[in-house]
Design a protein around this motif. Structure first.
Motif, PDB file in Angstrom:
ATOM      1  N   ARG A 257     -22.910  32.786 -12.389  1.00 34.00           N
ATOM      2  CA  ARG A 257     -21.335  33.223 -12.565  1.00 34.00           C
ATOM      3  C   ARG A 257     -20.461  31.841 -12.612  1.00 34.00           C
ATOM      4  N   GLN A 258     -21.045  31.023 -11.963  1.00 33.24           N
ATOM      5  CA  GLN A 258     -20.077  29.570 -12.110  1.00 33.24           C
ATOM      6  C   GLN A 258     -20.238  29.055 -13.376  1.00 33.24           C
TER       7      GLN A 258
ATOM      8  N   SER B  27     -20.553  39.307  -7.948  1.00 29.15           N
ATOM      9  CA  SER B  27     -20.178  37.977  -7.684  1.00 29.15           C
ATOM     10  C   SER B  27     -21.434  37.002  -7.359  1.00 29.15           C
TER      11      SER B  27
ATOM     12  N   GLU C 235     -16.170  29.899 -20.433  1.00 23.13           N
ATOM     13  CA  GLU C 235     -14.855  30.623 -20.553  1.00 23.13           C
ATOM     14  C   GLU C 235     -13.878  29.718 -20.498  1.00 23.13           C
ATOM     15  N   LYS C 236     -13.870  28.564 -19.696  1.00 22.47           N
ATOM     16  CA  LYS C 236     -12.847  27.468 -19.752  1.00 22.47           C
ATOM     17  C   LYS C 236     -13.107  26.194 -20.358  1.00 22.47           C
TER      18      LYS C 236
ATOM     19  N   ASP D 120     -14.672  26.981  -6.709  1.00 26.45           N
ATOM     20  CA  ASP D 120     -14.847  27.955  -7.570  1.00 26.45           C
ATOM     21  C   ASP D 120     -14.306  27.442  -8.893  1.00 26.45           C
ATOM     22  N   ALA D 121     -15.201  27.675  -9.897  1.00 26.54           N
ATOM     23  CA  ALA D 121     -14.916  27.232 -11.144  1.00 26.54           C
ATOM     24  C   ALA D 121     -13.524  27.628 -11.758  1.00 26.54           C
ATOM     25  N   ASP D 122     -13.337  28.936 -11.105  1.00 27.40           N
ATOM     26  CA  ASP D 122     -12.005  29.665 -11.589  1.00 27.40           C
ATOM     27  C   ASP D 122     -10.924  28.826 -10.887  1.00 27.40           C
TER      28      ASP D 122
ATOM     29  N   ARG E 120     -21.034  30.567 -16.340  1.00 26.70           N
ATOM     30  CA  ARG E 120     -20.216  31.457 -17.057  1.00 26.70           C
ATOM     31  C   ARG E 120     -18.590  30.898 -17.233  1.00 26.70           C
ATOM     32  N   ARG E 121     -18.192  30.992 -15.943  1.00 28.40           N
ATOM     33  CA  ARG E 121     -16.900  30.401 -15.751  1.00 28.40           C
ATOM     34  C   ARG E 121     -16.372  28.917 -16.633  1.00 28.40           C
TER      35      ARG E 121
END
Length: 706
Positions: A545-546, A402, A552-553, A524-526, A548-549
């Motif tokens: 990581r952020q 993470s 993906e979104k 969190d981008a999630d 990449r999210r």
């Protein structure tokens, strides 16, 4: 006003629009997908009305008709005047008169333009604009075409190599010609996209052209992926065979020469492409191409005789040319893609092929240790007071996925301008291609209005970068950019920004393992909904990581960091990258240049679609100059880059006093020797980066009027 066809399965979208200028006489043409625009000024008020698009000799997305006695075009780098079969190029600072007749003007710039007019005309050009005067006011038809290429269809394939061969064989269906002009980027359509499924399914109409050329390779993904760009360019079918070979009109040519299979495929693609670029100049357009004049006398083939011959005839002749005899004149290749030969790589393949990338199976170096960047650190520079404090100094175990990617890999470097990695792990010295990014790009709808940029600074210690961004973004008067600045946003407000319809998002601040650091906590981008922004720059520690999210979104591309970055280094990268993007450099090329400006440059990488950009260039192609001075004379070397509209095979003529040559892009042009007055005149033609006696600067800072 305006209409156009996407080229995608019968879908019609209004991708190029035309409207009258506000407060001026003339029209504005907008490419609503690529976010490019141009203006044409006229000598009288313009009321453009729709015209028949099919009446133009070349395809256009939209066409209008208006009445004018004079038209002024800005920002177009090449001008050709077609008079029936005859073609005349109008040089910089040239005035040419044409007798009464029917003419088509062809202009290359932010969009492709064709102007149909009748009568006697006078054409006069400078570096920045072209004036066309008619003997009397008359009706003029203007057609515009977007450089945007949409895949025509999607092929479903299994991971079985024979099925993949059949899928790759459809790529050549996107080529708009099999003649030598296929070396022009505008005549190479986007190959069909690929998706993985339980069986092979090829839509109708995707058969490769009849070329008398096919490629044989063993039944493995390794060889099949490697020959995909060559098969696309040649319009060749790929079939199983015991040994890799190119079969031309029944005659086999081995693809296992000196240097091995991949190297031979690479050389075959580059040789064929380059010689097509040279042969095309033997056509009706008399172009003083530097590369042709450099190699023609040393070749045992008749370039003029090859023009108009079939692809197989040209290829057979090309295969007799020793690659080493021409290698120093071949354009610097844009992209080498290190692709893991597994099924998960297939969805990215058509986008690599669209770039004519060299595809290699990755030879990787896994980087061990707590600090993957330690090998690149300069202990003297890192200890200087100017470097300041770390933006984020909290240490984490490298096994904590993470906080930082699990596996760092370092692909072999090549002589291409750019490198990309397709596979597991996070690359050093290359971008990271992510399938979702390319799908997101294809899903984007046309948009009107100015380019939207949002800058968020959530770190008061980095306000210098915010101030530079405020100075740079939107500084081009001729290019409409709407910039919004925010400071110390809360999680809710930052989430709204990320979900907004934004072209470019520049974040300055901290990113923790839990997300973006905001005034009231971490975002969190999630936890964010669909991402509508296109491109981002997360100038914060460990932002991979952020980022990449975000892709993906819904995002298309971005710049992220893999580890901690020091404040001064981050600011330096941010300042350089901001200005490069503002003046039309694509993301991957911009970062390659910006990396050299800071000792922390190796910690930044592009993820997603590295071709993404936020602005159009002033001169058609982005340029980096290197200038050295001695005794009042200057040596000038120019490196040209590519964009989405001006790909490999484009041509560029620098407006340097005394130069009459046209050069292939991208690459390094021969050195020019000029006086100070000529150098200053060239600098006045546009804003671009320059290394002046080793110091990085910009032409607008070197002009005497500043």
């Amino acid at each position: 006003m305006g209409s156009g066809t996407s080229g995608g399965e019968g879908e019609h979208i209004n991708r190029v629009s035309v409207r009258s200028l506000d407060g001026e006489c003339g029209i504005r043409i907008d490419d609503r997908i690529e976010r490019r625009h141009c203006e044409i000024r006229t000598d009288r008020p313009s009321d453009p009305t729709p015209a028949d698009e099919t009446q133009f000799r070349y395809p256009v997305d939209t066409a209008v008709q208006l009445t004018a006695g004079r038209l002024t075009f800005e920002g177009f780098s090449r001008t050709f005047v077609h008079d029936g079969p005859d073609v005349t190029e109008v040089e910089y600072f040239e005035s040419v008169s044409f007798d009464d007749g029917h003419y088509t003007l062809e202009l290359s710039g932010p969009v492709k333009l064709y102007v149909e007019l009748e009568g006697a005309i006078d054409v006069q050009t400078t570096v920045t604009e072209m004036d066309v005067s008619l003997s009397e006011a008359a009706s003029v038809r203007i057609g515009a075409r977007s450089y945007h290429e949409q895949p025509a269809a999607t092929v479903t394939t299994t991971d079985d190599p024979v099925d993949v061969m059949a899928a790759v064989s459809t790529f050549g269906s996107a080529m708009k010609t099999t003649g030598s002009e296929r070396s022009y980027p505008t005549l190479r359509g986007h190959p069909p996209t690929l998706q993985r499924g339980s069986s092979l399914s090829v839509p109708n109409g995707l058969q490769p052209p009849e070329t008398d050329v096919h490629i044989e390779v063993p039944e493995s993904l390794f060889e099949t992926l490697a020959v995909a760009p060559l098969a696309y360019y040649l319009g060749a079918e790929v079939v199983p065979g015991p040994d890799p070979q190119l079969v031309v009109d029944g005659e086999p040519f081995s693809l296992e020469g000196d240097g091995g299979f991949e190297r031979t495929v690479e050389r075959t693609l580059k040789r064929t492409f380059f010689l097509d670029c040279v042969v095309r100049t033997a056509g009706p357009r008399s172009i003083p191409l530097y590369e042709r004049r450099a190699v023609e006398s040393s070749l045992d083939i008749d370039l003029s005789d090859l023009y108009g011959r079939s692809g197989a005839e040209r290829l057979a002749a090309y295969n007799t040319v020793d690659y080493d005899a021409i290698s120093s004149f071949v354009p610097t290749w844009k992209l080498t893609a290190h692709v893991d030969p597994v099924g998960s790589s297939l969805e990215v393949l058509p986008f690599l092929v669209d770039d004519l990338a060299v595809v290699r199976s990755p030879s990787q170096l896994s980087v061990a240790g707590d600090d993957p960047f330690a090998q690149n650190a300069d202990p003297f520079e890192a200890s200087t007071p100017d470097d300041g404090e770390f933006v984020r100094s909290t240490t984490r175990s490298p096994s904590d996925s993470s906080a930082t990617p699990n596996q760092h890999v370092q692909p072999d470097q090549t002589d291409s301008l750019e490198q990309t990695w397709v596979g597991e792990g996070t690359p050093l010295g290359a971008s990271k291609a992510i399938p979702e990014a390319f799908r997101n790009r294809l899903d984007r709808e046309p948009r009107d209005g100015d380019i939207e940029i949002v800058v968020v600074c959530n770190d008061e210690e980095m306000l210098e970068e915010r101030d530079v961004a405020a100075e740079v973004y939107g500084s081009r008067e001729e290019f409409p950019i709407d910039v919004t600045f925010y400071e110390d946003l809360t999680t809710d407000r930052l989430a709204l920004v990320l979900e907004s319809d934004v072209d470019f998002f520049h974040y300055i601040g901290h990113v923790d393992e839990g997300g973006f650091e905001c005034s009231d906590g971490l975002l969190d981008a999630d936890s964010v909904g669909n991402i509508d922004l296109d491109i981002f720059f997360l100038n914060a520690c460990r932002s991979y990581r952020q980022g990449r999210r975000l892709i993906e979104k819904g995002a298309i591309s971005g710049v992220v960091t893999l580890d901690d970055v020091i404040n001064s280094g981050a600011v330096r990268i941010g300042k350089t990258l901001a200005k490069l993007l503002n003046y039309g450099f694509p993301l991957r090329s911009a970062l390659n240049i910006a990396r050299e400006r800071s000792i922390v440059g190796t910690q930044y990488l592009v993820i997603g679609d590295g071709n993404a950009d936020i602005a159009q260039t002033q001169s058609g192609v982005p340029v980096l100059g290197t200038v050295s001075s001695a005794n009042g004379e200057y040596e000038v070397t120019l490196d040209t880059f590519t964009t989405s509209g001006f790909g490999i095979g484009s041509q560029f003529r620098p407006a340097i006093e005394g130069n009459e040559m046209v050069y292939l892009c991208p690459g390094t042009l021969p050195t020019f020797e000029v006086r100070e007055s000529a150098l200053e005149r060239y600098f006045s033609t546009g804003v671009f980066p320059v290394l002046l006696d080793g110091e990085f600067t910009w032409t607008d800072r070197l002009r005497s009027d500043n």
